[in-house]
Design a protein around this motif. Structure first.
Motif, mmCIF file in Angstrom:
data_model
loop_
_atom_site.group_PDB
_atom_site.id
_atom_site.type_symbol
_atom_site.label_atom_id
_atom_site.label_comp_id
_atom_site.label_asym_id
_atom_site.label_seq_id
_atom_site.Cartn_x
_atom_site.Cartn_y
_atom_site.Cartn_z
ATOM 1 N N VAL A 60 -18.422 -10.827 7.309
ATOM 2 C CA VAL A 60 -17.668 -11.162 6.106
ATOM 3 C C VAL A 60 -18.413 -10.616 4.895
ATOM 4 C CG1 VAL A 60 -16.704 -13.034 4.718
ATOM 5 C CG2 VAL A 60 -16.912 -13.293 7.218
ATOM 6 N N GLY A 61 -17.712 -9.887 4.057
ATOM 7 C CA GLY A 61 -18.324 -9.355 2.852
ATOM 8 C C GLY A 61 -17.302 -9.193 1.751
ATOM 9 N N ASP A 62 -17.789 -8.937 0.550
ATOM 10 C CA ASP A 62 -16.884 -8.759 -0.588
ATOM 11 C C ASP A 62 -16.981 -7.361 -1.183
ATOM 12 O OD1 ASP A 62 -19.308 -8.810 -1.894
ATOM 13 O OD2 ASP A 62 -18.787 -10.419 -3.270
ATOM 14 N N THR A 63 -17.679 -6.452 -0.481
ATOM 15 C CA THR A 63 -17.866 -5.097 -0.992
ATOM 16 C C THR A 63 -17.380 -4.088 0.042
ATOM 17 O OG1 THR A 63 -19.848 -5.911 -2.104
ATOM 18 C CG2 THR A 63 -19.520 -3.526 -2.049
ATOM 19 N N PRO A 64 -16.190 -3.520 -0.178
ATOM 20 C CA PRO A 64 -15.668 -2.560 0.803
ATOM 21 C C PRO A 64 -16.583 -1.368 1.028
ATOM 22 C CG PRO A 64 -13.935 -3.225 -0.719
ATOM 23 C CD PRO A 64 -15.221 -3.795 -1.251
ATOM 24 N N VAL A 68 -17.726 -3.505 4.382
ATOM 25 C CA VAL A 68 -16.643 -3.089 5.279
ATOM 26 C C VAL A 68 -16.966 -1.743 5.918
ATOM 27 C CG1 VAL A 68 -14.203 -2.442 5.396
ATOM 28 C CG2 VAL A 68 -14.906 -4.453 4.064
ATOM 29 N N ARG A 69 -17.413 -0.800 5.113
ATOM 30 C CA ARG A 69 -17.738 0.521 5.655
ATOM 31 C C ARG A 69 -18.773 0.422 6.766
ATOM 32 N NH1 ARG A 69 -20.993 4.275 2.025
ATOM 33 N NH2 ARG A 69 -22.690 3.829 3.415
ATOM 34 N N SER A 70 -19.848 -0.309 6.527
ATOM 35 C CA SER A 70 -20.924 -0.437 7.518
ATOM 36 C C SER A 70 -20.435 -1.118 8.792
ATOM 37 C CB SER A 70 -22.082 -1.236 6.940
ATOM 38 O OG SER A 70 -22.575 -0.611 5.793
ATOM 39 N N GLN A 93 -12.141 -6.389 -6.192
ATOM 40 C CA GLN A 93 -11.186 -6.590 -7.283
ATOM 41 C C GLN A 93 -9.786 -6.761 -6.711
ATOM 42 O OE1 GLN A 93 -12.026 -6.764 -10.656
ATOM 43 N NE2 GLN A 93 -14.074 -6.832 -9.796
ATOM 44 N N LYS A 94 -9.216 -7.926 -6.910
ATOM 45 C CA LYS A 94 -7.877 -8.218 -6.407
ATOM 46 C C LYS A 94 -6.874 -7.194 -6.946
ATOM 47 C CE LYS A 94 -4.686 -12.004 -5.741
ATOM 48 N NZ LYS A 94 -4.417 -13.414 -5.932
ATOM 49 N N LYS A 99 -11.340 1.515 -0.476
ATOM 50 C CA LYS A 99 -11.536 2.837 0.110
ATOM 51 C C LYS A 99 -11.761 2.706 1.616
ATOM 52 C CE LYS A 99 -14.468 6.924 -0.294
ATOM 53 N NZ LYS A 99 -15.595 7.530 -1.012
ATOM 54 N N PHE A 100 -12.455 1.645 2.035
ATOM 55 C CA PHE A 100 -12.705 1.368 3.445
ATOM 56 C C PHE A 100 -11.941 0.102 3.806
ATOM 57 C CE2 PHE A 100 -16.239 3.722 1.729
ATOM 58 C CZ PHE A 100 -16.328 4.781 2.628
ATOM 59 N N MET A 101 -10.975 0.233 4.695
ATOM 60 C CA MET A 101 -10.072 -0.873 4.998
ATOM 61 C C MET A 101 -10.685 -1.857 6.001
ATOM 62 S SD MET A 101 -7.569 -0.476 3.023
ATOM 63 C CE MET A 101 -6.477 -1.723 3.669
ATOM 64 N N PRO A 102 -10.673 -3.133 5.652
ATOM 65 C CA PRO A 102 -11.154 -4.158 6.574
ATOM 66 C C PRO A 102 -10.095 -4.456 7.638
ATOM 67 C CG PRO A 102 -10.317 -5.177 4.594
ATOM 68 C CD PRO A 102 -10.238 -3.683 4.375
ATOM 69 N N LYS A 103 -10.510 -5.130 8.687
ATOM 70 C CA LYS A 103 -9.551 -5.548 9.714
ATOM 71 C C LYS A 103 -8.753 -6.755 9.232
ATOM 72 C CE LYS A 103 -11.737 -3.294 13.368
ATOM 73 N NZ LYS A 103 -12.110 -3.107 14.653
ATOM 74 N N ALA A 104 -9.324 -7.508 8.300
ATOM 75 C CA ALA A 104 -8.622 -8.666 7.721
ATOM 76 C C ALA A 104 -9.134 -8.863 6.298
ATOM 77 C CB ALA A 104 -8.878 -9.918 8.544
ATOM 78 N N THR A 105 -8.292 -9.449 5.456
ATOM 79 C CA THR A 105 -8.663 -9.796 4.087
ATOM 80 C C THR A 105 -8.291 -11.258 3.864
ATOM 81 O OG1 THR A 105 -8.249 -7.533 3.358
ATOM 82 C CG2 THR A 105 -8.376 -9.214 1.644
ATOM 83 N N VAL A 106 -9.229 -12.028 3.326
ATOM 84 C CA VAL A 106 -9.030 -13.462 3.093
ATOM 85 C C VAL A 106 -9.499 -13.815 1.686
ATOM 86 C CG1 VAL A 106 -9.250 -14.036 5.556
ATOM 87 C CG2 VAL A 106 -11.279 -14.033 4.091
ATOM 88 N N ASP A 107 -9.204 -15.025 1.266
ATOM 89 C CA ASP A 107 -9.562 -15.437 -0.093
ATOM 90 C C ASP A 107 -11.049 -15.769 -0.266
ATOM 91 O OD1 ASP A 107 -7.064 -15.069 -1.252
ATOM 92 O OD2 ASP A 107 -6.383 -17.065 -0.655
#
Length: 152
Positions: A60-64, A68-70, A93-94, A99-107
């Motif tokens: 879980v991270g907040d920096t794509p 997410v990239r890593s 930023q909502k 640029k790097f898509m996560p498998k899921a996005t949550v609040d």
């Protein structure tokens, strides 16, 4: 990490008059994630007697650009699954498309934990249903073979 390192280097130089050579380790270095996998494997062995890495690691991270990239990069190189979850907190930023898509996005992190738990429970339920379906098919075959055989 960068600001802390620069501050430490500047303070060291101010106090000693000499430069401080530093090496930073962290995201997005794959070695950091591989180290985490080894720690998880050791914890599983020590705590639960399971001598293998987990099938899935939820990161879980907040920096794509780093989190997410890593995670996605490691997932392509790892034997186990690394599952990236982007939390809409901190750096992210909502309304922007990462640029790097996560498998899921949550609040938030709590929602990420809930997401991972629900995903794992769903996998367990699917496996249990598959076993149950196989059992029903076997029972049907047995029943059909019994009814096809004349009674004596």
């Amino acid at each position: 990490m960068g600001a802390l390192r620069l501050s430490l280097e500047a303070m060291f130089k101010a106090v000693t008059g000499r430069g401080l050579d530093t090496t930073a380790f962290g995201k997005p270095q794959i070695g950091t994630f591989q180290f985490a996998t080894r720690l998880l494997q050791q914890w599983r062995k020590d705590t639960h007697g399971i001598d293998s890495p987990p099938d899935t690691v939820y990161f879980v991270g907040d920096t794509p650009e780093s989190d997410v990239r890593s995670t996605n990069e490691l997932n392509t190189q790892s034997e186990n699954t690394w599952y990236s979850i982007l939390a809409r907190t901190g750096v992210y930023q909502k309304g922007t498309k990462p640029k790097f898509m996560p498998k899921a996005t949550v609040d938030n992190v709590l929602d990420a934990v809930k997401y991972g738990m629900e995903r794992e429970y769903t996998k367990i339920l699917k496996e249990a249903l598959a076993v149950a379906e196989d059992s029903v098919q076997e029972m049907t075959i047995i029943e059909e073979s019994r009814s096809a055989t004349p009674a004596q």
